[in-house]
Design a protein around this motif. Structure first.
Motif, PDB file in Angstrom:
ATOM      1  N   THR A 269       0.840  -1.206   0.000  1.00 21.37           N
ATOM      2  CA  THR A 269       0.000   0.000   0.000  1.00 21.37           C
ATOM      3  C   THR A 269       0.869   1.247   0.000  1.00 21.37           C
ATOM      4  OG1 THR A 269      -1.711  -1.176   1.242  1.00 21.37           O
ATOM      5  CG2 THR A 269      -1.833   1.224   1.204  1.00 21.37           C
ATOM      6  N   ASN A 270       0.546   2.150  -0.888  1.00 17.86           N
ATOM      7  CA  ASN A 270       1.260   3.421  -0.971  1.00 17.86           C
ATOM      8  C   ASN A 270       0.608   4.412   0.004  1.00 17.86           C
ATOM      9  OD1 ASN A 270       2.213   5.986  -1.679  1.00 17.86           O
ATOM     10  ND2 ASN A 270       2.519   5.409  -3.806  1.00 17.86           N
ATOM     11  N   LEU A 271       1.339   4.743   1.057  1.00 21.32           N
ATOM     12  CA  LEU A 271       0.811   5.638   2.093  1.00 21.32           C
ATOM     13  C   LEU A 271       1.307   7.071   1.952  1.00 21.32           C
ATOM     14  CD1 LEU A 271       1.056   3.334   5.251  1.00 21.32           C
ATOM     15  CD2 LEU A 271      -0.993   3.926   3.949  1.00 21.32           C
ATOM     16  N   THR A 272       1.787   7.428   0.773  1.00 16.20           N
ATOM     17  CA  THR A 272       2.339   8.765   0.567  1.00 16.20           C
ATOM     18  C   THR A 272       1.338   9.861   0.904  1.00 16.20           C
ATOM     19  OG1 THR A 272       3.796   7.953  -1.197  1.00 16.20           O
ATOM     20  CG2 THR A 272       3.411  10.330  -1.097  1.00 16.20           C
ATOM     21  N   PHE A 273       0.125   9.757   0.350  1.00 18.32           N
ATOM     22  CA  PHE A 273      -0.899  10.777   0.602  1.00 18.32           C
ATOM     23  C   PHE A 273      -1.366  10.725   2.055  1.00 18.32           C
ATOM     24  CE2 PHE A 273      -1.431   9.629  -3.947  1.00 18.32           C
ATOM     25  CZ  PHE A 273      -1.114  10.857  -4.506  1.00 18.32           C
ATOM     26  N   TYR A 274      -1.522   9.521   2.563  1.00 16.39           N
ATOM     27  CA  TYR A 274      -1.979   9.333   3.943  1.00 16.39           C
ATOM     28  C   TYR A 274      -0.985   9.941   4.926  1.00 16.39           C
ATOM     29  CZ  TYR A 274      -3.533   6.964   8.186  1.00 16.39           C
ATOM     30  OH  TYR A 274      -3.972   6.688   9.458  1.00 16.39           O
ATOM     31  N   ASP A 275       0.293   9.610   4.759  1.00 15.45           N
ATOM     32  CA  ASP A 275       1.313  10.111   5.686  1.00 15.45           C
ATOM     33  C   ASP A 275       1.438  11.632   5.624  1.00 15.45           C
ATOM     34  OD1 ASP A 275       1.876   7.634   6.672  1.00 15.45           O
ATOM     35  OD2 ASP A 275       3.721   7.343   5.539  1.00 15.45           O
ATOM     36  N   ALA A 276       1.374  12.184   4.410  1.00 17.43           N
ATOM     37  CA  ALA A 276       1.469  13.641   4.269  1.00 17.43           C
ATOM     38  C   ALA A 276       0.313  14.318   4.994  1.00 17.43           C
ATOM     39  CB  ALA A 276       1.476  14.021   2.793  1.00 17.43           C
ATOM     40  N   ALA A 277      -0.887  13.764   4.838  1.00 16.91           N
ATOM     41  CA  ALA A 277      -2.054  14.326   5.511  1.00 16.91           C
ATOM     42  C   ALA A 277      -1.942  14.176   7.024  1.00 16.91           C
ATOM     43  CB  ALA A 277      -3.328  13.641   5.007  1.00 16.91           C
ATOM     44  N   ALA A 278      -1.486  13.010   7.484  1.00 10.74           N
ATOM     45  CA  ALA A 278      -1.352  12.767   8.925  1.00 10.74           C
ATOM     46  C   ALA A 278      -0.365  13.739   9.560  1.00 10.74           C
ATOM     47  CB  ALA A 278      -0.919  11.325   9.173  1.00 10.74           C
ATOM     48  N   GLU A 279       0.758  13.969   8.899  1.00 10.38           N
ATOM     49  CA  GLU A 279       1.758  14.905   9.419  1.00 10.38           C
ATOM     50  C   GLU A 279       1.183  16.313   9.515  1.00 10.38           C
ATOM     51  OE1 GLU A 279       4.783  14.442  10.545  1.00 10.38           O
ATOM     52  OE2 GLU A 279       5.230  12.370   9.955  1.00 10.38           O
ATOM     53  N   PHE A 280       0.448  16.721   8.485  1.00  9.99           N
ATOM     54  CA  PHE A 280      -0.123  18.076   8.491  1.00  9.99           C
ATOM     55  C   PHE A 280      -1.207  18.203   9.548  1.00  9.99           C
ATOM     56  CE2 PHE A 280      -3.100  21.300   6.656  1.00  9.99           C
ATOM     57  CZ  PHE A 280      -2.291  22.398   6.907  1.00  9.99           C
ATOM     58  N   ILE A 281      -2.054  17.197   9.673  1.00 16.03           N
ATOM     59  CA  ILE A 281      -3.099  17.211  10.701  1.00 16.03           C
ATOM     60  C   ILE A 281      -2.465  17.331  12.086  1.00 16.03           C
ATOM     61  CG2 ILE A 281      -4.880  15.814  11.837  1.00 16.03           C
ATOM     62  CD1 ILE A 281      -5.439  14.617   9.010  1.00 16.03           C
ATOM     63  N   ALA A 282      -1.400  16.568  12.315  1.00 16.36           N
ATOM     64  CA  ALA A 282      -0.711  16.606  13.608  1.00 16.36           C
ATOM     65  C   ALA A 282      -0.161  17.997  13.898  1.00 16.36           C
ATOM     66  CB  ALA A 282       0.413  15.575  13.628  1.00 16.36           C
ATOM     67  N   GLU A 283       0.432  18.633  12.902  1.00 13.02           N
ATOM     68  CA  GLU A 283       0.965  19.985  13.080  1.00 13.02           C
ATOM     69  C   GLU A 283      -0.141  20.964  13.479  1.00 13.02           C
ATOM     70  OE1 GLU A 283       2.921  21.149   9.511  1.00 13.02           O
ATOM     71  OE2 GLU A 283       4.371  19.489   9.563  1.00 13.02           O
TER      72      GLU A 283
ATOM     73  N   VAL B 221       0.786  16.269  20.016  1.00 15.59           N
ATOM     74  CA  VAL B 221      -0.673  16.404  20.062  1.00 15.59           C
ATOM     75  C   VAL B 221      -1.189  15.819  21.378  1.00 15.59           C
ATOM     76  CG1 VAL B 221      -2.856  15.766  18.963  1.00 15.59           C
ATOM     77  CG2 VAL B 221      -0.859  16.292  17.554  1.00 15.59           C
ATOM     78  N   GLU B 222      -2.083  16.547  22.022  1.00 18.05           N
ATOM     79  CA  GLU B 222      -2.636  16.120  23.306  1.00 18.05           C
ATOM     80  C   GLU B 222      -4.096  15.681  23.161  1.00 18.05           C
ATOM     81  OE1 GLU B 222      -2.209  19.281  26.106  1.00 18.05           O
ATOM     82  OE2 GLU B 222      -0.142  19.705  25.515  1.00 18.05           O
ATOM     83  N   ASN B 223      -4.516  14.802  24.045  1.00 20.96           N
ATOM     84  CA  ASN B 223      -5.929  14.443  24.199  1.00 20.96           C
ATOM     85  C   ASN B 223      -6.565  13.962  22.893  1.00 20.96           C
ATOM     86  OD1 ASN B 223      -8.196  14.047  25.756  1.00 20.96           O
ATOM     87  ND2 ASN B 223      -8.908  16.163  25.596  1.00 20.96           N
ATOM     88  N   PHE B 224      -6.084  12.854  22.377  1.00 25.41           N
ATOM     89  CA  PHE B 224      -6.620  12.314  21.131  1.00 25.41           C
ATOM     90  C   PHE B 224      -6.789  10.801  21.243  1.00 25.41           C
ATOM     91  CE2 PHE B 224      -2.138  11.512  20.645  1.00 25.41           C
ATOM     92  CZ  PHE B 224      -2.068  10.336  19.917  1.00 25.41           C
TER      93      PHE B 224
END
Length: 215
Positions: free
Chosen positions: A98-112, A148-151
């Motif tokens: 599975t190519n997680l390129t888009f997923y990982d990029a989104a996850a990193e940005f959401i975390a920020e 990130v807190e409280n998730f």
């Protein structure tokens, strides 16, 4: 609840529309400016350029600007969010992985973005994308690495068929919500179940844990 849906492809747009139809405050987010503008217009011909599903346009037009909004700016809509559904493309690589390129990029940005929010209320991140075993823990690690807190993290696979997606989501055979068997995992399952309770009977909502549901 206030819900953000990340990704306005087939699954994301249908999920956002139905959740807004049943009373939740939904923001559909995408980095594609054209899609956001087209969906925000409410015009059938522009919406159906991207996703053509029976009944979808009617729901969008009925809820647009009320319980459904579209946005490119995650930072502008993050405050007060209860749940974030990740509906991102996860194509297969040549070797079948599975190519997680888009997923990982989104996850990193959401975390920020989550790390900088003023409202520290609990937020649940929900995997709806087709992802490999271990992705939920991977997502937890990304969140923690940004402070990130409280998730919480949960998985909620989709069972939609093209042509009947609205019907499938409004009246499913079952809804699966999975997480680890921890305090935060149990909270995450219950919080996501609360979203679906607006229109789905309790007996159809199945909470599953490891080892039955490997995250």
């Amino acid at each position: 609840m206030k819900i953000i849906v990340i990704g306005t492809g087939y699954v994301g747009l249908v999920h956002a529309a139905v959740c807004s139809e049943y009373g939740h405050d939904v923001f559909a987010h995408d980095i594609d400016k054209e899609k956001i503008e087209d969906f925000s217009s409410g015009l059938p011909e522009l919406i159906e350029k991207h996703v053509n599903e029976p009944g979808l346009v009617n729901i969008i037009r009925e809820t647009l600007g009320k319980s459904l909004r579209f946005s490119q700016d995650l930072e502008a809509i993050i405050e007060g969010t209860d749940a974030i559904f990740m509906c991102l493309p996860t194509p297969s690589n040549i070797d079948g992985s599975t190519n997680l390129t888009f997923y990982d990029a989104a996850a990193e940005f959401i975390a920020e973005v989550l790390a900088k929010r003023k409202d520290k209320r609990r937020v649940v991140l929900v995997n709806k994308s087709t992802v490999p075993i271990g992705t939920a823990r991977h997502l937890e690690e990304i969140m923690k690495s940004h402070g990130v807190e409280n998730f919480g993290v949960a998985s909620n696979p989709e069972f939609l068929a093209e042509g009947t997606a609205i019907k499938d989501l409004e009246n499913p055979d079952r809804v699966l919500i999975g997480s680890r068997e921890t305090d935060t995992g149990r909270e995450a399952r219950n919080e996501i179940a609360e979203i679906y309770r607006n229109w789905i009977p309790e007996e159809k909502i199945r909470r599953v844990t490891e080892p039955f549901f490997t995250t």
